[in-house]
Design a protein around this motif. Structure first.
Motif, PDB file in Angstrom:
ATOM      1  N   PHE A  62     109.977  45.430  44.180  1.00 15.48           N
ATOM      2  CA  PHE A  62     108.645  45.663  43.596  1.00 15.48           C
ATOM      3  C   PHE A  62     107.594  44.851  44.332  1.00 15.48           C
ATOM      4  CE2 PHE A  62     111.450  46.820  40.088  1.00 15.48           C
ATOM      5  CZ  PHE A  62     110.889  48.023  39.690  1.00 15.48           C
ATOM      6  N   ARG A  63     106.620  45.549  44.873  1.00 13.77           N
ATOM      7  CA  ARG A  63     105.465  44.881  45.463  1.00 13.77           C
ATOM      8  C   ARG A  63     104.510  44.452  44.356  1.00 13.77           C
ATOM      9  NH1 ARG A  63     102.193  48.351  48.707  1.00 13.77           N
ATOM     10  NH2 ARG A  63     102.647  49.896  47.114  1.00 13.77           N
ATOM     11  N   THR A  74      95.677  44.726  51.244  1.00 15.98           N
ATOM     12  CA  THR A  74      96.527  45.801  50.728  1.00 15.98           C
ATOM     13  C   THR A  74      96.517  45.808  49.211  1.00 15.98           C
ATOM     14  OG1 THR A  74      97.939  45.490  52.665  1.00 15.98           O
ATOM     15  CG2 THR A  74      98.813  46.836  50.858  1.00 15.98           C
ATOM     16  N   ASP A  75      96.754  44.616  48.614  1.00 16.54           N
ATOM     17  CA  ASP A  75      96.811  44.528  47.159  1.00 16.54           C
ATOM     18  C   ASP A  75      95.449  44.813  46.545  1.00 16.54           C
ATOM     19  OD1 ASP A  75      99.473  43.898  47.300  1.00 16.54           O
ATOM     20  OD2 ASP A  75      99.143  41.734  47.276  1.00 16.54           O
ATOM     21  N   ASP A  82     114.716  43.961  40.351  1.00 11.35           N
ATOM     22  CA  ASP A  82     114.932  44.685  41.600  1.00 11.35           C
ATOM     23  C   ASP A  82     116.340  45.262  41.681  1.00 11.35           C
ATOM     24  OD1 ASP A  82     112.381  44.000  42.288  1.00 11.35           O
ATOM     25  OD2 ASP A  82     112.954  42.281  43.501  1.00 11.35           O
ATOM     26  N   ASP A  83     117.302  44.553  41.107  1.00  9.72           N
ATOM     27  CA  ASP A  83     118.688  45.011  41.192  1.00  9.72           C
ATOM     28  C   ASP A  83     119.362  44.759  39.842  1.00  9.72           C
ATOM     29  OD1 ASP A  83     121.222  45.760  41.843  1.00  9.72           O
ATOM     30  OD2 ASP A  83     121.451  44.389  43.542  1.00  9.72           O
ATOM     31  N   LEU A 122     100.143  48.100  39.056  1.00  9.67           N
ATOM     32  CA  LEU A 122     100.022  49.480  38.599  1.00  9.67           C
ATOM     33  C   LEU A 122     100.856  49.704  37.343  1.00  9.67           C
ATOM     34  CD1 LEU A 122      98.941  52.287  39.000  1.00  9.67           C
ATOM     35  CD2 LEU A 122     100.826  52.756  40.560  1.00  9.67           C
ATOM     36  N   THR A 123     102.076  49.140  37.298  1.00  8.66           N
ATOM     37  CA  THR A 123     102.923  49.299  36.109  1.00  8.66           C
ATOM     38  C   THR A 123     102.262  48.671  34.887  1.00  8.66           C
ATOM     39  OG1 THR A 123     104.879  49.221  37.537  1.00  8.66           O
ATOM     40  CG2 THR A 123     105.219  48.891  35.182  1.00  8.66           C
ATOM     41  N   ARG A 124     101.721  47.459  35.079  1.00 12.27           N
ATOM     42  CA  ARG A 124     101.028  46.810  33.953  1.00 12.27           C
ATOM     43  C   ARG A 124      99.811  47.623  33.527  1.00 12.27           C
ATOM     44  NH1 ARG A 124     101.423  42.197  37.469  1.00 12.27           N
ATOM     45  NH2 ARG A 124     103.269  40.927  36.996  1.00 12.27           N
TER      46      ARG A 124
END
Length: 908
Positions: free
Chosen positions: A497-498, A350-351, A449-450, A504-506
């Protein structure tokens, strides 16, 4: 003749009954003898008496007496003799049989013993017979290499068994020796034979012996044990590897409904189970009769039909409910007993798929960056991709100043979100103080996350519920190791966050950093172009202004009709304009050499006090005209220091020139300090302080920049601003000598510029007192009368320099090149030769070398007058006594001549 086993006679003999036939001719006996009767008739036998010879339970032969003449019946004595003969023959046959059997037994025993010896050798073992009371031991020939003994007596266990294994060996021996156990087996190690070896012993009591004796077998099992240890280690490593591996591994029994035989933690954990919970279960028992179980069963059955196995990919829901994509290799395996197994190894891709997608997105962004010059449009496109791929509610890009202050550059939010704008940036970033901000500055992204779990963010959440922010990702944009901004990805719901989301964010952060870097580079290029245009415009003005004065005054002087005062005034203007033009050219050339790395720094032992006074002498007249006090405040005991005197003099000349230019009243002072750090080195600092107009804080920020001239620097009068190259050159020179330059200034109250150099060598034993300044800087030095040969290929240069020397009563003759000079030296005496370097026919360096090699010219001093400040890179200038750099003035020429005359004896 053949006898049937049914014949009465044969049966009788076989049973050991004697056949007594006194008269074989009778009909009754003929019938009884059967075929044997025919033999009797053929031989003429009338009577026969036959007995068997039987040994070892088998018939060996027969003994018979035959009478041919007439029937004969044995008497009692003859019968006795017959029986005795039969008995003797039986005994003799029995003895022969026993001897033969003993020989066969002995041969068999020898063969068996040989086979036992061979088997023991092949298995690295030996058999022995032991008396534990006397410790006498005998055995096969390899016994001495396995069971140590001396003179046939076995060693005690404690003499050769490893101490760690001795307790277990003694317990085993005690069980058979003392407790009466019929047999025992023990294993132990020993270093007795020079290396660590493993042994196994079987000991059994001899129940047939009257005394306490034991049979035994000892075997060297070192190789087997080591192999077993290696096998166990390999098995353990495999188990640990499978347990630690993130790849999923399992084995199913294909002959038992594909029940799990084994699996690793990664596979069981992905299903939310323990390994123990899965062993012995089927997929149906684990997952129910659902789609996932049916899919696994179909994969297993299909893979078992293919000898090479199969590679399958499928979507999988893990224990957290997240959708994962798994790639599994299924391989059939058939064991030695025919048992069929299905071996599976799966990897979560997946990753990897997400990473591939991210790389593709990065490539698309970079392609767009090449095609799209508008940075604003590119940022909008990146924001669109972030919003679409990360399914976030808000994206913000903030830029970061050197003071770590953030400013909103761009924001994009979903339809139901209120724009944050610039209102609450401070509260948003209050959650990133401390360690989190350190992460940002070091280039590491922050994922929360929170936000309600972050104490610093509670204020933002409580005060601004309308923004609904619950989770966020903060990715820094780092350019050249400096934090230039951050990319904020905000969610209105709690988001877990997966790893793919983090990647993707990086990736988006890196892409934006590249775009920011490109924009910055483009701005830098534009700024450089503007600075370049401004510089050339400024240079054009600065060069044309003194040239205009030189040309204008020269034409006025040529026209004539001027008074003596006017002529003097015009000549002074020409000299002043020429010096200004020379200073400008020198600054530009020095900066060019510094930027190209061709500037050479030469450190020598120097007297800074003398350097300071020499530079101050240049400005004394101008300071006196403007009623400025020029003061040197350097201690009398200032040490000699190892510096580059030329570059230090150049810095000091620039700093003093600026101080004189921008100071109307008060004083200008030169100070210097030296602080020893060790016995050999210390910190050297000098500064120039004035009481001039000062410099504003805004102008101080760009004061040492190259090719930038701010209108507010040191006043607003264009005539006073200069070219803006002097201080930039000072900074480059100071840094080139491993030093720094700085300033302290206040508008309207003056300025102080300082240069500080560390690890400067010094010598206290060679200190010099205060240098006595000249009272009249216009007074020319006096040279000793001498004859000089001037060598230059430019007639104007020869004319000017000859006139300068003639004013000091020096006899001068000229030559146009080195060869011409050598010819004149061969016919006339000269004390000194002053030569240019670059000349046709023969250059100055070649001429000097020939003079040095001529023993008749050893007395001649040779000086170099050149405009090439880097001449040492192309010529050997060590042949010259002194060097003078063009342009040449009256004072510089006479100082040069005096140094030539004061130089030590000429070189050979």
């Amino acid at each position: 003749m053949k006898f049937s086993r049914e014949d009465r006679w044969y049966k009788a003999v076989l049973c050991g009954k004697p056949m007594m036939s006194p008269d074989v001719t009778t009909e009754e006996l003929q019938i009884k003898l059967g075929p044997w009767a025919g033999v009797h008739r053929a031989l003429g036998v009338k009577s026969s008496y036959t007995a068997r010879i039987f040994t070892g339970g088998e018939l060996r032969g027969a003994f018979g007496i035959y009478y041919e003449n007439e029937p004969h019946e044995l008497s009692s004595l003859e019968t006795a003799f017959f029986d005795t003969g039969v008995a003797l023959l039986n005994v003799m046959c029995e003895r022969e049989f026993e001897q033969k059997r003993a020989s066969q037994t002995l041969s068999s025993l020898r063969k068996t013993l040989s086979q036992m010896e061979l088997g023991a050798h092949l298995t690295q073992s030996s058999f022995f017979y032991l008396n534990p009371e006397t410790r006498q031991v005998t055995g096969t020939k390899d016994l001495e290499n396995l069971y140590p003994h001396r003179n046939g007596h076995a060693l005690l266990a404690r003499e050769w068994v490893l101490p760690e294994d001795l307790p277990s060996v003694e317990r085993a021996l005690n069980s058979i020796y003392q407790e009466g156990a019929p047999e025992m087996t023990m294993a132990f190690r020993s270093n007795y034979f020079g290396s660590l070896r493993h042994f196994r012993v079987l000991l059994q009591r001899d129940t047939l012996s009257d005394c306490n004796m034991f049979f035994g077998a000892i075997q060297d099992v070192t190789k087997v044990t080591e192999k077993a240890i290696q096998l166990r280690e390999t098995q353990k490593l495999c188990e640990l590897s499978l347990s630690a591996s993130k790849a999923c591994f399992f084995v199913k029994d294909a002959d038992d409904s594909f029940r799990y035989v084994m699996c690793n933690k990664a596979y069981a954990g992905s299903l939310g189970l323990q390994v123990e919970e899965m062993i012995g279960k089927t997929d149906t028992e684990l997952f129910g009769d659902g789609e996932q179980a049916r899919l696994y069963s179909a994969f297993g059955s299909s893979a078992m039909m293919s000898p090479a196995g199969q590679v399958v990919q499928g979507n999988f829901t893990d224990s957290t409910g997240a959708k994962r994509r798994i790639k599994t290799v299924l391989t059939p395996f058939v064991g030695a007993t025919g048992r069929r197994m299905l071996v599976g190894s799966g990897v979560d891709i997946t990753d990897l798929d997400d990473l591939t997608r991210n790389e593709k997105i990065n490539g698309e962004i970079l392609e767009e960056a090449v095609r799209e010059p508008d940075f604003s449009v590119l940022i909008d496109r990146v924001f669109d991709k972030v919003m679409s791929l990360l399914q976030c509610d808000r994206v913000m890009l903030l830029t970061c100043s050197p003071e770590q202050k953030f400013q909103l550059y761009r924001e994009r939010c979903s339809e139901n979100c209120l724009p944050v704008g610039k209102n609450v940036l401070g509260e948003i970033f209050s959650g990133f103080s401390g360690p989190r901000f350190v992460n940002l500055k070091s280039g590491r992204a922050v994922f929360i996350d929170d936000l309600s779990t972050v104490p610093e963010s509670k204020v933002y959440i409580q005060n601004h519920p309308d923004y609904q922010t619950r989770s966020c990702a903060v990715c820094p944009t780092v350019i050249d190791g400096t934090l230039s901004g951050v990319l904020l990805v905000l969610y209105n719901h709690r988001c877990q966050f997966r790893e793919a989301d983090r990647w993707l964010t990086r990736a988006m952060g890196h892409a934006i950093a590249l775009l920011l870097f490109r924009e910055r580079q483009q701005e830098a290029v534009k700024e450089a172009e503007r600075a370049k245009s401004s510089f050339f415009a400024l240079m054009s003005h600065e060069i044309r202004t003194p040239l205009n004065a030189i040309i204008g005054f020269s034409e006025l002087l040529k026209a004539g009709g001027l008074s003596a005062a006017e002529q003097t005034d015009y000549l002074s203007g020409i000299a002043s304009a020429g010096n200004a033009l020379l200073a400008l050219i020198n600054d530009v050339l020095d900066l060019a050499k510094l930027e190209s790395g061709h500037m050479i720094f030469q450190t020598t032992q120097s007297n800074f006090v003398q350097i300071a006074h020499e530079v101050m002498d240049i400005f004394r007249v101008k300071c006196a005209e403007r009623q400025l006090e020029l003061v040197c405040r350097i201690p009398d005991d200032f040490p000699m220091v190892w510096i580059d005197p030329l570059r230090v003099r150049q810095i000091l000349l620039n700093l003093l020139g600026n101080a004189v230019k921008f100071t109307d009243t008060g004083e200008i002072s030169v100070r210097a300090t030296f602080t020893p750090q060790t016995k050999e080195t210390g910190t050297f600092e000098f500064n120039v302080t004035d009481t001039g107009i000062g410099i504003s804080e805004e102008d101080q920020k760009q004061l040492f920049q190259k090719f930038v001239q701010a209108s507010g620097i040191r006043g607003t009068q264009t005539a006073q601003n200069g070219t803006g190259l002097g201080l930039a050159l000072c900074r480059e020179l100071a840094e080139g000598m491993n030093g720094t330059i700085g300033m302290r200034s206040e508008l309207g109250k003056g300025s102080s510029f300082f240069v500080r150099m560390s690890d400067v060598r010094y010598c206290e034993d060679l200190t010099r007192g205060r240098f006595e300044a000249r009272s009249n800087c216009e007074r020319l030095p006096k040279a000793k009368p001498c004859s000089v040969l001037l060598v230059d290929d430019v007639p104007m240069n020869l004319k000017v320099m000859a006139k300068m020397l003639e004013k000091s009563a020096v006899a001068v003759e000229t030559a146009c090149n080195g060869l011409d000079a050598l010819q004149k030296l061969s016919t006339r005496h000269f004390d000194c030769v002053m030569t240019d370097l670059w000349m046709p026919v023969m250059n100055g360096a070649e001429m000097a070398e020939k003079i040095r090699k001529d023993s008749r010219l050893r007395h001649v001093k040779i000086g170099l007058i050149t405009a090439d400040t880097e001449s040492g890179n192309q010529f050997d200038i060590s042949v010259f006594d002194e060097i003078l750099t063009k342009p040449v003035t009256q004072r510089k020429m006479l100082d040069f001549l005096i140094r030539m005359q004061d130089a030590k004896g000429s070189r050979s």
